[in-house]
Design a protein around this motif. Structure first.
Motif, short mmCIF file in Angstrom:
data_model
loop_
_atom_site.label_atom_id
_atom_site.label_comp_id
_atom_site.label_asym_id
_atom_site.label_seq_id
_atom_site.Cartn_x
_atom_site.Cartn_y
_atom_site.Cartn_z
N GLN A 157 0.86 -1.18 0.00
CA GLN A 157 0.00 0.00 0.00
C GLN A 157 0.89 1.24 0.00
OE1 GLN A 157 -3.49 -1.09 2.91
NE2 GLN A 157 -1.54 -1.84 3.69
N LEU A 168 -6.52 1.27 5.57
CA LEU A 168 -5.38 0.46 5.14
C LEU A 168 -5.50 -0.95 5.70
CD1 LEU A 168 -2.55 3.07 5.78
CD2 LEU A 168 -3.54 2.45 3.56
N VAL A 206 1.19 5.34 0.56
CA VAL A 206 0.62 6.57 1.09
C VAL A 206 1.57 7.71 0.74
CG1 VAL A 206 -0.12 7.82 3.15
CG2 VAL A 206 -0.52 5.35 2.99
N VAL A 265 3.05 -0.93 4.20
CA VAL A 265 2.71 0.41 3.74
C VAL A 265 4.01 1.14 3.43
CG1 VAL A 265 1.60 2.60 4.33
CG2 VAL A 265 0.69 0.47 5.25
N ALA A 323 5.73 -0.52 8.10
CA ALA A 323 5.85 0.66 7.25
C ALA A 323 7.30 0.94 6.86
CB ALA A 323 5.27 1.88 7.97
#
Length: 111
Positions: free
Chosen positions: A28, A64, A30, A70, A94
């Motif tokens: 994902q 999410l 961002v 991420v 992350a």
């Protein structure tokens, strides 16, 4: 929460542009740049949440998947540092894009 988490320098886990590209379907993205920067150009599939609006509530609204990594992205890998710290503090796996969009453009032949 410590203000140190918001400092735009220091080390956080990173992914290279090449690795992000090869694993895009399972990651994902961002983008923490401004809405204007995001509108001008962004990586396909990325969602925009400017670092100036970053909060637990705003991240929750992104919905999410906690089971997928991420990657936080900014222009040159400075604004994404506090985003990674915040996401990790919320329990996400992350990373930041090493070198930011500048590295992505160099890798992909864009801008």
């Amino acid at each position: 929460m410590s203000f140190l988490r918001w400092l735009p320098f220091g080390k956080v886990p990173e992914l290279t542009a090449e690795r992000l590209d090869t694993q895009k379907s399972s990651i994902q993205i961002v983008d923490v740049r401004t809405a204007k920067e995001f509108e001008a150009d962004h990586i396909a599939g990325a969602v925009n949440l400017p670092i100036t609006h970053f909060s637990r509530h705003a991240v929750a609204e992104l919905e999410l998947d906690r089971d997928k990594p991420v990657v936080a992205i900014c222009l040159s890998a400075h604004r994404s540092i506090p985003a990674v710290r915040q996401l990790r503090g919320m329990g996400f796996e992350a990373y930041q894009l090493a070198g930011g969009m500048k590295a992505w453009w160099k890798y992909s032949g864009g801008n």
